[in-house]
Design an enzyme around this catalytic site. Structure first.
Site, PDB file in Angstrom:
ATOM      1  N   LYS A  80      46.485  34.326  43.608  1.00 23.76           N
ATOM      2  CA  LYS A  80      45.255  35.092  43.413  1.00 23.76           C
ATOM      3  C   LYS A  80      44.752  35.559  44.755  1.00 23.76           C
ATOM      4  CE  LYS A  80      42.509  36.107  39.852  1.00 23.76           C
ATOM      5  NZ  LYS A  80      42.870  36.101  38.429  1.00 23.76           N
ATOM      6  N   ASP A 132      41.554  42.471  38.880  1.00 21.82           N
ATOM      7  CA  ASP A 132      40.745  41.347  38.381  1.00 21.82           C
ATOM      8  C   ASP A 132      39.288  41.831  38.432  1.00 21.82           C
ATOM      9  OD1 ASP A 132      41.209  38.362  37.613  1.00 21.82           O
ATOM     10  OD2 ASP A 132      39.473  38.277  38.930  1.00 21.82           O
TER      11      ASP A 132
HETATM   12  N1  GLU Z   1      43.672  39.253  36.760  1.00 20.74           N
HETATM   13  C1  GLU Z   1      44.333  39.054  35.504  1.00 20.74           C
HETATM   14  C2  GLU Z   1      44.330  37.581  35.147  1.00 20.74           C
HETATM   15  O1  GLU Z   1      43.491  36.822  35.581  1.00 20.74           O
HETATM   16  C3  GLU Z   1      45.710  39.683  35.479  1.00 20.74           C
HETATM   17  C4  GLU Z   1      46.682  39.165  36.497  1.00 20.74           C
HETATM   18  C5  GLU Z   1      47.997  39.930  36.517  1.00 20.74           C
HETATM   19  O2  GLU Z   1      48.216  40.783  35.699  1.00 20.74           O
HETATM   20  O3  GLU Z   1      48.789  39.622  37.408  1.00 20.74           O
HETATM   21  O4  GLU Z   1      45.132  37.140  34.370  1.00 20.74           O
END
Ligand code: GLU
Length: 420
Positions: A109, A149
């Site tokens: 993240k 996100d």
């Molecule tokens: N931010 C989204 C999540 O928390 C998507 C992450 C992604 O697609 O890599 O799952």
């Protein structure tokens, strides 16, 4: 992050969740220690030229939590309350999310401490491009693939893709997912988180004999996930969305809200409040409404020991990451509330991110119908596996999901062994 002190530090919660499941699946102590530690963390402080010509230094993070099962995967958020511990927790949750969905990924993240609501598009672009250059040594289609996100979107991904590609000297669409379709994005990615959440709710309702047609729904948060799930649950399942909210406050109408009209109102005024014919409701009171289905789709730590006993919904579907604390989980489980945990309920986003990455690597793109059908199949399968596992161990769905996810990562670590 709406923290309530040290006990709601998201990374402490993420570690506690591993301890809870470790007992259930008899996890080896050494592996447990590995799984409670982020593999790699990068903090960057970088200058951005603001609109008035002055320089301002921003702080950002990228945490690669675990890559035993494949390249790291996870979004980048822009928010004033981003912290290293928050990003660590979100990276851990991505690891379990990819694993429970059986995607060949680890978890990561990123985040930048900033308030995008106060920034011009130009500043956001400069901030994004510089952050992308700062984390460029860590990202790439085989290593770590960011995505949108909180308060980031397909435009943010386009800037990251371009910055990375310019440095390489050729286009690398697979470096991020959630891109615009015109530059290698996937059909269906924009609504995938909400769509996946809707499928998870449908499956859970079916299993417990709750009719979704006419069921009442409250949605906290009206962003990437919340607005889409509100829309789809009313259009495709015939449920009645009676309340929605955003960071400024919420609206309630017991006869149901026309979500398309609420979206138009939000697009025009920047908030859901003031929508004609609806009453005002606070974010806190929205959670306690007497509805069948509650969908927290905003930030962490919304359902806590303080309000868990007042939750009346039969199903809580976590479109947000980390909205429920472990203490609240216990209360909800005792009260027989079905919680669809974040790592399952909002995994539609990363699942279609995976489809996007596969399409980019192959240079072969699928129609929306195929994307949605594959998403539906993965959501239904994963929901069933989670519910069956929870039943088998006599635990809640979160621990059931963790039992599957953590065991898969542990198995990968065991099989690969420790280097050197
Ligand atoms: N931010 C989204 C999540 O928390 C998507 C992450 C992604 O697609 O890599 O799952």
């Amino acid at each position: 992050m709406a923290g309530e002190g040290a006990q709601n530090n998201p990374f402490e919660i993420a570690k506690k969740q591993i301890d809870i499941v470790a007992k259930v699946i008899n996890l080896n102590d050494g592996i447990r220690e590995i799984l409670k530690s982020p593999k790699r963390e990068l903090t960057v402080n970088f200058p951005v030229r603001m609109d008035n010509g002055e320089y301002k230094v921003f702080t950002g993070y990228r945490v690669q939590y675990n890559m035993a099962r494949g390249p790291c995967k996870g979004g980048i958020r822009y928010h004033p309350q981003v912290s290293l511990d928050e990003v660590r927790a979100l990276a851990a949750w991505m690891t379990w999310k990819c694993s429970v969905m059986n995607l060949p990924y680890g978890g990561a993240k990123g985040g930048v401490i900033c308030n995008p609501k106060e920034m011009s598009k130009g500043t956001l672009e400069r901030l994004t491009r510089r952050f992308a250059s700062e984390i460029a040594p860590l990202i790439g289609p085989e290593m770590d693939v960011p995505a949108p996100d909180v308060y980031t979107d397909s435009q943010t991904m386009a800037w990251i893709m371009d910055t990375y590609s310019m440095q390489k000297g050729f286009s690398v669409p697979g470096v991020v997912t959630g891109k615009p379709i015109a530059i290698g994005g996937s059909e269906g990615r924009g609504e995938a988180t909400g769509r996946g959440c809707m499928y998870a709710i449908r499956e859970a309702a079916k299993r417990q004999g709750l009719k979704t047609k006419g069921a009442t729904v409250a949605v906290q948060g009206f962003g990437n996930a919340g607005s889409v799930v509100a829309n789809l649950i009313s259009k495709e399942l015939g449920s009645k969305v009676v309340a929605v909210s955003d960071s400024r406050g919420g609206i309630y109408n017991k006869e149901g809200l026309d979500i398309t009209k609420v979206e138009a109102h939000k697009a025009k005024t920047g908030q859901v409040e003031g929508f004609p014919g609806a009453q005002k409701i606070s974010n806190e009171d929205l959670l306690k409404l007497d509805v069948d289905i509650l969908i927290p789709a905003a930030l962490e730590n919304q359902i806590t020991s303080k309000n868990a006993s007042q939750i009346k919904a039969k199903i809580v579907a976590e479109a947000a990451n980390g909205p429920t604390t472990p203490e609240a989980d216990e209360v909800l489980f005792k009260n027989k509330t079905t919680v669809l945990p974040d790592i399952l309920a909002n995994a539609g986003g990363v699942t279609v991110s995976y489809f996007e990455w596969v399409q980019d690597l192959q240079g072969y793109f699928w129609p929306e119908k195929d994307v949605n059908e594959r998403l539906e199949a993965v959501m239904a399968q994963s929901y069933k596996a989670v519910a069956d596992t929870a039943e088998k161990y006599g635990v809640n769905n979160r621990t059931g999901a963790y039992a599957i996810a953590v065991d898969r990562v542990a198995t990968a670590i065991r099989l690969r062994g420790i280097y050197p």
